[in-house]
Design an enzyme around this catalytic site. Structure first.
Site, mmCIF file in Angstrom:
data_model
loop_
_atom_site.group_PDB
_atom_site.id
_atom_site.type_symbol
_atom_site.label_atom_id
_atom_site.label_comp_id
_atom_site.label_asym_id
_atom_site.label_seq_id
_atom_site.Cartn_x
_atom_site.Cartn_y
_atom_site.Cartn_z
ATOM 1 N N TRP A 65 35.336 41.426 40.162
ATOM 2 C CA TRP A 65 36.362 41.233 41.194
ATOM 3 C C TRP A 65 36.353 42.363 42.225
ATOM 4 O O TRP A 65 36.990 42.255 43.273
ATOM 5 C CB TRP A 65 37.750 41.108 40.544
ATOM 6 C CG TRP A 65 37.969 39.754 39.942
ATOM 7 C CD1 TRP A 65 37.532 39.310 38.729
ATOM 8 C CD2 TRP A 65 38.649 38.645 40.543
ATOM 9 N NE1 TRP A 65 37.895 37.999 38.539
ATOM 10 C CE2 TRP A 65 38.595 37.568 39.636
ATOM 11 C CE3 TRP A 65 39.311 38.446 41.758
ATOM 12 C CZ2 TRP A 65 39.168 36.316 39.900
ATOM 13 C CZ3 TRP A 65 39.884 37.205 42.024
ATOM 14 C CH2 TRP A 65 39.798 36.155 41.101
ATOM 15 N N HIS A 441 40.167 47.860 29.024
ATOM 16 C CA HIS A 441 40.960 47.085 28.068
ATOM 17 C C HIS A 441 42.379 46.859 28.579
ATOM 18 O O HIS A 441 43.368 47.122 27.867
ATOM 19 C CB HIS A 441 40.967 47.814 26.718
ATOM 20 C CG HIS A 441 39.582 48.121 26.242
ATOM 21 N ND1 HIS A 441 39.215 49.297 25.660
ATOM 22 C CD2 HIS A 441 38.444 47.379 26.315
ATOM 23 C CE1 HIS A 441 37.919 49.276 25.373
ATOM 24 N NE2 HIS A 441 37.432 48.121 25.762
#
Ligand code: FAD
Length: 504
Positions: A65, A441
């Site tokens: 992204w 994460h």
């Protein structure tokens, strides 16, 4: 590709770790019409590019992204990688296949999230994997996701020397981090077979699954926001204005993506939304408890003649800082051969990367406007507390000690990054804070919890509080950062919610 299954019974936004699982499981019922919309390309089961399959290539920029985030007070802009492709971040990740620990799930219960104890989730962890090793009590033999325990024979000389150094330092040798014990050092388990990283779409959205007439998978579709009739979700609008109707909407767009869609849909902190010209539908703390693991790399050149660097991922020391509480293991030191380094003077490099995996601090995710193509403002607020700074310092010092241990020094030539690791605590803390990266994460932008919890956005089945037919099922709903990597735990979440909500 046919549009014949629209309008959908269930529309899933995002085909990553969670979304691919949900699409496969929910379409097992031939009477249920399931549509999966993914912003990145959909490669089908056989057309994944080599860059996504090669486990030694991490964070492929062609399928990212391109987001950046504020890391912490001396790391104003760091790359915040997220896979933009069917398979999502599981298609670009490092392939470490470790579960959250029993202690992490006990922490969820302490936050008021019922029935996610380790005994509740273990059957799903077992069912999702196929692995030939480890005890039956902990392991599954026939699930879709291949998990392979690396052994000494698989590791590079530097990985093995790292394990020897940590053992000499007093840490226990762990043969299976997904078994009964995690406190120690050992080789990673990976979802990699013969060098191929197995992302969630590869193993769940197989040719057989895709052939189901009641499943439609569409790539290249960016979802803007959810549509409602009153407080019931009725579908989504895409960035190009197309409308997709559905009886049930599940957001699986990841910890950044799902939160951004909720905010654009008017679900979030009301004052923020109003200031952006978005009419608030519900004042919920979306994006207010973002967590990830601050990561600090110490990178060494390998001694000439000892430059084996594959597999990239090798070994882990999972341990407790001196300030860890209640059986927590709050530090990871990862032994890895990073790819894509700008220069390798001796032909090979080796990193000991330290992560604080149970941070106290949390960050935020906000919008700058309504445009679905504009990245959200991501502030990880890493090392935002004194305790976090002290624990990270302790971890980096431990990594430095291990690099200086006689077991490892014959493999390592020079410290490449950072330029120096000063002894002085204040100076070393500054070096750490200036060089932070993201472990990858991201969680907890729409945490599970009861409706009266000030943190919670969804209930313990992912249903958004105050709405009908709208769920979030992905890493966003993890109540707080687990002490592990997050892919298997996210897949487990999707498997379990698919079973509890849509099968029973
Ligand atoms: C570089 C990197 C390395 C990592 N290494 C490991 C590792 O070794 N082991 C491990 O366990 N974990 C690792 N992780 C973390 C792990 O991969 C993630 O926690 C996990 O994949 C998250 O799953 P998810 O379903 O929440 O989101 P994702 O897998 O990111 O899926 C979200 C999907 O939604 C799509 N999407 C987003 N917004 C929209 C929208 N508006 N419209 C349509 N689609 C949208 C995205 O393109 C994506 O495909 C790593 C992550 C990264 C980035």
């Amino acid at each position: 590709m046919s549009n014949s299954v629209e309008p959908a019974d269930v529309l899933i936004v995002g085909g990553g770790s969670a979304g691919a699982v949900l699409a496969a499981r929910l379409s097992e019922n031939p009477a249920r019409r399931v549509v999966l919309l993914e912003a990145g390309p959909d490669y089908g089961p056989t057309r994944f590019p080599a860059a996504l399959l090669d486990a030694d290539r991490i964070a492929d920029l062609d399928h990212d992204w391109g987001y950046t985030a504020r890391g912490g007070r001396l790391s104003p802009e760091v790359a915040a990688q997220r896979g933009k492709v069917i398979g999502g971040s599981s298609a670009v990740n490092v392939g470490a296949a470790h579960r959250a620990r029993a202690r992490d799930f006990a922490g969820w219960a302490e936050q008021g999230v019922d029935d996610w104890a380790f005994t509740d989730v273990l059957p799903y962890f077992r069912a999702l994997e196929n692995t030939p090793t480890g005890h039956d009590e902990f392991h599954g033999r026939s699930g879709p996701m291949p998990v392979r325990q690396l052994t000494g024979a698989d590791l590079t000389a530097a990985h093995s020397a790292f394990i020897d150094a940590a053992v000499a330092y007093g840490h226990k040798r762990i043969a299976d981090f997904n078994g009964s014990e995690q406190d120690g050092v050992g080789a990673f388990a990976v979802n990699v077979v013969d060098g191929v990283r197995h992302n969630s779409a590869l193993v769940y959205l197989t040719a057989e699954v895709r052939a189901r007439p009641n499943l439609l998978v569409r790539g290249g579709v960016t979802v803007d926001r959810v549509l409602f009739r009153g407080t019931k979700a009725t579908g989504v609008v895409t960035a190009d204005g197309a409308v997709h109707h559905a009886d049930d909407v599940i957001l699986s767009a990841g910890a950044y993506g799902s939160a951004a869609i909720l905010l654009r849909s008017g679900i979030g902190p009301a004052a923020d939304l109003t200031s952006l010209g978005i009419e608030p539908r519900a004042d919920l703390p979306v994006g207010q408890h973002l967590q990830d693991h601050p990561f600090f790399h110490t990178i060494y050149t390998l001694v000439p003649g000892r430059t084996q660097t594959s597999p990239a991922l090798g070994a882990l020391l999972w341990t407790a800082s001196s300030e860890a509480t209640d059986g927590d293991l709050d530090l990871n030191i990862v032994a890895v051969h990073p790819n894509g380094a700008p220069f390798m003077p001796t032909g090979g490099i080796f990193a000991l990367s330290t992560a604080l995996v149970l941070p106290d601090a949390h960050g935020t995710l906000r919008l700058v406007g309504r445009d679905p193509m504009t990245q959200p403002v991501i502030d990880h607020n890493f090392l935002g507390t004194d305790r976090d700074r002290r624990r990270m310092l302790e971890g980096v010092r431990l990594a430095r000690e291990l690099a200086r241990h006689p077991a490892l020094t014959p493999s390592l030539a020079d410290l490449l990054i950072p330029h120096e690791l000063p002894d002085d605590a204040t100076q070393l803390t500054r070096v750490i804070e200036s060089g932070l990266a993201i472990y990858g994460h991201a969680t907890s932008t729409a945490p599970m919890g009861t409706a009266d919890s000030p943190r919670a956005v969804v209930d313990s089945r992912g249903a958004v509080h105050g709405f009908a037919a709208l769920r979030v099922v992905d890493a966003s709903i993890i109540p707080s950062s687990p002490s592990s990597v997050t892919n298997l735990t996210t897949i487990m979440l999707a498997e379990r919610i698919a079973d509890l909500v849509y099968t029973r």
